[in-house]
Design a protein around this motif. Structure first.
Motif, PDB file in Angstrom:
ATOM      1  N   ASP A   1      -9.840   7.343  -6.348  1.00  0.00           N
ATOM      2  CA  ASP A   1      -9.208   6.081  -6.709  1.00  0.00           C
ATOM      3  C   ASP A   1      -8.632   6.182  -8.122  1.00  0.00           C
ATOM      4  O   ASP A   1      -9.259   6.761  -8.999  1.00  0.00           O
ATOM      5  CB  ASP A   1     -10.289   4.987  -6.645  1.00  0.00           C
TER       6      ASP A   1
ATOM      7  N   THR B   1      -8.015   0.077  -1.173  1.00  0.00           N
ATOM      8  CA  THR B   1      -9.391   0.513  -0.929  1.00  0.00           C
ATOM      9  C   THR B   1      -9.862   0.045   0.448  1.00  0.00           C
ATOM     10  O   THR B   1     -10.449   0.809   1.221  1.00  0.00           O
ATOM     11  CB  THR B   1     -10.316  -0.049  -2.023  1.00  0.00           C
TER      12      THR B   1
ATOM     13  N   TYR C   1     -11.781   9.974  -1.157  1.00  0.00           N
ATOM     14  CA  TYR C   1     -10.825   9.033  -1.735  1.00  0.00           C
ATOM     15  C   TYR C   1     -10.950   9.039  -3.257  1.00  0.00           C
ATOM     16  O   TYR C   1     -11.961   8.629  -3.806  1.00  0.00           O
ATOM     17  CB  TYR C   1     -11.110   7.641  -1.182  1.00  0.00           C
TER      18      TYR C   1
ATOM     19  N   ARG D   1      -6.306  -9.950  -4.103  1.00  0.00           N
ATOM     20  CA  ARG D   1      -7.715 -10.064  -4.473  1.00  0.00           C
ATOM     21  C   ARG D   1      -7.990 -11.351  -5.239  1.00  0.00           C
ATOM     22  O   ARG D   1      -8.945 -12.061  -4.957  1.00  0.00           O
ATOM     23  CB  ARG D   1      -8.143  -8.861  -5.305  1.00  0.00           C
TER      24      ARG D   1
END
Ligand SMILES: Nc1ncnc2c1ncn2[C@@H]1O[C@H](COP(=O)(O)OP(=O)(O)OP(=O)(O)O)[C@@H](O)[C@H]1O
Ligand SMILES: [Mg+2]
Lengths: 705, 267
Positions: free
Chosen positions: B106, B47, B104, B222
């Motif tokens: 996702d 992202t 985009y 992350r």
């Protein structure tokens, strides 16, 4: 029972919730007795203590309901006196007393909490390998780039593929310290294999020691070597994993004077085996023995070097085969200068990037693993690997495996039900009609077995059912229907808009709740080879019960078959449940009789069951294999690489026909060939077979949702 | 009358640390008007990368998180009634096409297959979007770009991209970056010093060794960033890692024990 206990800070359960859970767990017994008082008593415990009590009460109730009650009733008194491990030990002692001397004895023991605690305090500070083995294995697996097995041995040492540890340890004053000792020794042994204690391209350990081995000084020499390496490795570990370094230092205590003097040179993260070997003769000079460290481990260079040499040879073959394949596909095969190129291998601690002449090499995963393993063993990937490997022309074996070794005799006069091709990776071709497959029913076993399991796991089954019913009950609102229970606003708005715009509005203005159609057919292929005897078989059967319970509440089509075999002319498939069969008494009796038979010829079983699965009219087809390790067969080449390649191929074929496969392997040593073998399939490795019944339903749920 | 949602531009440069030649590849795809598929495990920067590229190419970015109730109308648009009139409102996809934005999608595997087919004509050489309701074909301007992402690590057999969808895209493989680069990201995003970042990345590596042996996935970048942020906020490193990494990875009690051991080994 609970598959995943909530973390300790989860909310406590209140009296009523506890009572419901207790009733679930103890439901099989005196229903006239109320669990209210017991539940109130448990309210004060923490959630994890509560879960622990419920868990054990359920387990105990599976043996004898009264013990379940006693455990729950005494728990509020037990917890201030015992820690978690102590509580477990108390319950187990009670169950043990029941097994040996019956109900009375068990009650007496459980009631006498003070007596139990007193006895426990006086216990020896013993730590057992079996207590910590699973956790330690996972820990080492986490640390290492390369799988290492853990096993019991006379001393703590490693042959570079297995870490051996004594079955019991009592040198430290308390059990906790003895468990830490296990961990520290295992870590040092892991570090020996990881940070080059057995040599590299630059340093030949065998040669360096040749002078002392086979002399009467051998023992002293190896003790010094091990002590010096412990110093060097500890520095390295402390640099990379500071927390672990501190833990080792705590077990070690102050350095003995003889080693303290060497620290400036040896206790350095960048020190290598060469430094140790430079110091070794000096240490041996004056005839003194090596100082004994609390966490001393033994070292057996001869054994380790043997295993290491075999691995190096294997890894080099793998890498060079992969490189020649790469070169061939790049169209540059046979360029003479290719062989001269050196692979730039980075230092062993950052082996993630391999490059050839500065260009990153996209090695396939198994070759990459082999290359990394070489970097660990040699400090580099040897240049010889870059010489294209001779693929080795196919040589027919003179000993036809089945024929010469009596395989044919086993077949008797029966004709095979099916014949299947088998993949021979050396020929890069199939051997036609190579495997003879026989299909038969599992002979029915104890009709009460399944109900026993259901009783024992009543709580868990209830949970599974609830969760699965939710899955199935996942109704969805289907919009734009000609009729239904609700008005579909979107559709109405569209219709109005259409009418205003002069278009014919659609009459489909309603939404309707419909049950989700899953359209999934699942085939379970169960390992019935000899190696599953004992725990694995036990777990497989229990798992089948859980599975059936789970899938029944889902409504998916499913079948269960067992497989085993004895050479290529005798591959057996055992029917446990066909797709069209209901989960009835006959099926239950067959589940009870699933037993360990012969060998594991996996490819043919996969091919056959894939074929059966393809006949099922479903949108998604799923093949789940359950096995306990490497494919293997009697007396022929199936045991080694061949079996792995054939299995891989069979899974690939299934994939090409639209069958999704998922492989569950019970292998405590999380072997490294799995990723390659399962290639096209997804897989999971369970390190503890006892968990299979708890996890199987979850695995299936994850696969199919 | 028709409405198009307001599209915003990314005005500030997002922090993105390239890990290979993905920036050049993306730019080339953009120049050649090829749609792009980003594959990779969760939390590895997909992202963030798209945000960065949108900024770099100075295009508006429209992101749609796919789920299995997503309908074609949710993507393309629908009529609404305002007062006494019907008003057409573009869906995010149509809006992106009209504006020549980057769209985009996702986690495309989460969307139902019959929804996904609307992107097919957009994702091949035709580059058009059929808005059936209005009988309109919206031709994508050169600056429009379609980007989709998915995580191939999921185990469900029901979640896979159809070949006819997949084969329209230029595919980029994303993975966790190599140790030194990842440490740089963790240090910068999490606000911790280089040594702490190095240890966090080490922890990440150790958990990734357990993938397939008890863990479905190792710790993502992350999660490491989260742990770093907790540490930067004053939480002790061990506690931060246990909360942000170990507990976030799994619920299994035994595995949690092992993860705690690994945390203790690093800090
Ligand atoms: N290359 C990178 N440069 C900068 N930050 C990064 C990079 N890779 C990862 N990160 C950090 O990791 C976090 C997660 O990345 P991101 O949200 O892009 O993951 P993702 O791949 O889209 O995951 P998901 O598949 O779960 O959506 C980002 O917020 C950022 O902090
Ligand atoms: Mg994302």
């Amino acid at each position: 029972m609970i598959s995943s206990p909530p973390s300790s800070n989860a909310r406590r359960l209140f009296g009523e919730e506890l009572e419901t859970r207790l009733d679930e767990v103890l439901f099989a017994s005196h229903s006239h007795r109320s669990a209210t008082d017991i539940a109130l008593g448990l309210e004060a415990l923490t959630r994890s203590q509560q879960e622990r009590v419920l868990h054990w009460a359920a387990v105990a109730a599976g043996t004898y309901a009264e013990i379940g009650y006693q455990i729950a009733a005494f728990a509020p008194k037990a917890f201030p006196l015992l820690d978690d491990a102590g509580f477990d030990a108390w319950v187990l002692a009670g169950l043990d007393a029941y097994d040996r001397h019956g109900g009375r004895a068990a009650m007496d023991l459980l009631r006498d909490l003070e007596g139990f605690c007193a006895g426990r305090d006086g216990l020896r500070p013993l730590a057992r390998l079996s207590e910590i083995e699973a956790r330690l294995t996972r820990f080492i697996h986490g640390l290492s780039g390369r799988p290492l097995a853990l096993a019991a041995g006379a001393a703590a040492w490693t042959d570079t593929e297995t870490i051996y540890l004594p079955t019991e340890q009592e040198s430290q004053p308390e059990a906790g310290a003895n468990r830490r000792l296990y961990k520290v020794q295992a870590v040092i042994l892991w570090a020996q294999t990881r940070f080059g204690s057995f040599g590299s391209t630059a340093v030949d350990l065998g040669q360096a020691l040749a002078h002392w081995l086979d002399t009467e000084d051998q023992g002293r020499c190896l003790r010094w070597l091990s002590a010096l390496e412990s110093v060097r490795l500890e520095a390295r570990i402390a640099f990379e994993l500071p927390g672990l370094g501190a833990e080792i230092a705590a077990v070690r205590g102050p350095w003995p004077a003889a080693l303290a003097a060497l620290l400036p040179r040896l206790y350095q993260p960048q020190a290598t085996l060469a430094d140790t070997l430079a110091l070794l003769p000096l240490c041996l000079l004056d005839g003194k023995d090596a100082p004994r460290l609390p966490h001393a481990v033994a070292i057996d260079p001869a054994a380790a070097l043997r295993v290491r040499a075999l691995r190096i040879e294997r890894d080099m073959k793998t890498v060079s085969r992969a490189i020649s394949a790469l070169e061939a596909s790049a169209g540059s095969a046979g360029r003479p200068e290719q062989a001269e190129q050196r692979m730039a291998a980075p230092a062993a601690d950052d082996a993630s990037q391999l490059a050839l002449e500065g260009e990153a090499l996209a090695l396939p995963p198994e070759a990459r693993k082999a290359a990394l393993s070489l970097v660990q063993d040699l400090g580099e990937v040897p240049p010889e690997c870059l010489v294209p490997a001779d693929p080795g022309p196919w040589q027919p074996t003179h000993l036809d495996s089945a024929g010469k070794r009596g395989g044919e005799d086993l077949v008797g006069h029966r004709e095979a039900d099916h014949r299947y091709d088998e993949w021979d990776y050396r020929r890069r071709a199939y051997r036609k009609n190579w495997c003879h497959l026989f299909e038969s029913d599992v002979a029915p076993g104890d009709p009460a077995y399944v109900s026993g399991v259901k009783l024992r796991h009543a709580g868990l089954i209830k949970q599974i059912r609830k969760r699965f019913e939710m899955l199935r009950g996942e109704d969805r609102m289907l919009g734009r229907q000609p009729d239904g229970e609700e008005v579909d606003l979107d559709a109405v708005v569209d219709a109005i808009a259409d009418r205003r715009g002069g278009l014919e509005p659609s009459p489909r203005l309603f939404s309707r709740r419909v049950r989700n159609q899953r359209s999934l057919a699942a085939m379970f292929m169960i390992d019935m080879s000899g190696s599953t005897k004992g725990w694995v078989n036990e777990a497989e059967r229990e798992s089948l019960v859980m599975l059936c319970e789970a899938i029944e509440s889902l409504g998916d089509a499913y079948a269960i078959y067992g497989f085993s075999g004895w050479t290529r002319t005798r591959s057996d498939i055992y029917r446990i449940k066909r797709f069209e069969e209901a989960y009835d008494d006959a099926v239950r009796a067959r589940i009870a009789a699933v037993e360990a038979k012969d060998y594991t010829r996996m490819g043919v079983a996969i091919r056959h069951l894939t074929r059966l699965l393809l006949r099922e009219p479903a949108r998604h087809r799923l093949l789940v294999t359950l096995s306990d390790g490497r494919p293997d067969d009697f007396g022929d080449e199936y045991r080694g690489h061949y079996g792995i390649e054939d299995t891989r191929r069979a899974l690939q074929e299934a994939h090409e026909q639209g069958v999704k496969s998922y492989c569950i392997t019970i292998d405590r040593h999380g072997a490294d060939y799995l990723a390659h073998m399962y290639g096209a399939a997804r897989f999971t490795v369970l390190d503890d077979v006892k968990k299979l019944p708890l996890k199987i339903a979850d695995i299936y749920r994850r696969l199919s949702s | 009358m028709s409405l198009s949602p307001e599209l915003s531009r990314i005005t500030e440069e997002p922090y993105y640390q390239p890990t290979g030649d993905e920036v050049a590849l993306f730019e080339a795809s953009y120049a050649r008007r090829l749609p792009v598929l980003l594959k990779g495990p969760t939390g590895c920067g997909k992202t963030r990368f798209v945000e960065y590229m949108a900024w770099r190419l100075a295009r508006p970015l429209v992101t749609v998180a796919c789920h299995d109730d997503l309908t074609t109308a949710d993507l393309v648009g629908r009529y609404l009634i305002v007062g006494n009139e019907t008003v057409w409102v573009d869906g995010p996809l149509t809006a992106a096409v009209r504006a020549g934005a980057i769209c985009y999608l996702d986690e495309i595997v989460e969307a139902r297959k019959d929804t996904i087919v609307v992107i097919h004509p957009l994702a091949d050489s035709r580059r058009v979007l059929a808005v059936d309701k209005r009988g309109e074909m919206v031709i994508a301007p050169d600056s429009f770009m379609l980007v989709v992402s998915y995580n191939p690590g999921y185990q469900s057999v029901l979640k896979e991209i159809k070949p006819s969808t997949r084969q329209r895209f230029v595919a980029f493989d994303f993975d966790y970056p190599e140790a030194a680069v990842e440490a740089g990201i963790v240090s910068r995003e999490g606000g911790v010093d280089a040594e702490t970042a190095r240890r966090l990345v080490k922890l990440g590596e150790l958990t990734r060794n357990l993938k397939g042996a008890g863990l479905d996935e190792g710790a993502s970048t992350r999660l490491l960033v989260h742990a770093a942020q907790l540490i930067a906020a004053g939480i002790a490193p061990q506690a931060a890692c246990i909360a942000a990494v170990a507990r976030a990875l799994c619920d299994d009690a035994d595995m949690n024990g092992t993860l705690d051991d690994l945390v203790a080994a690093v800090f």
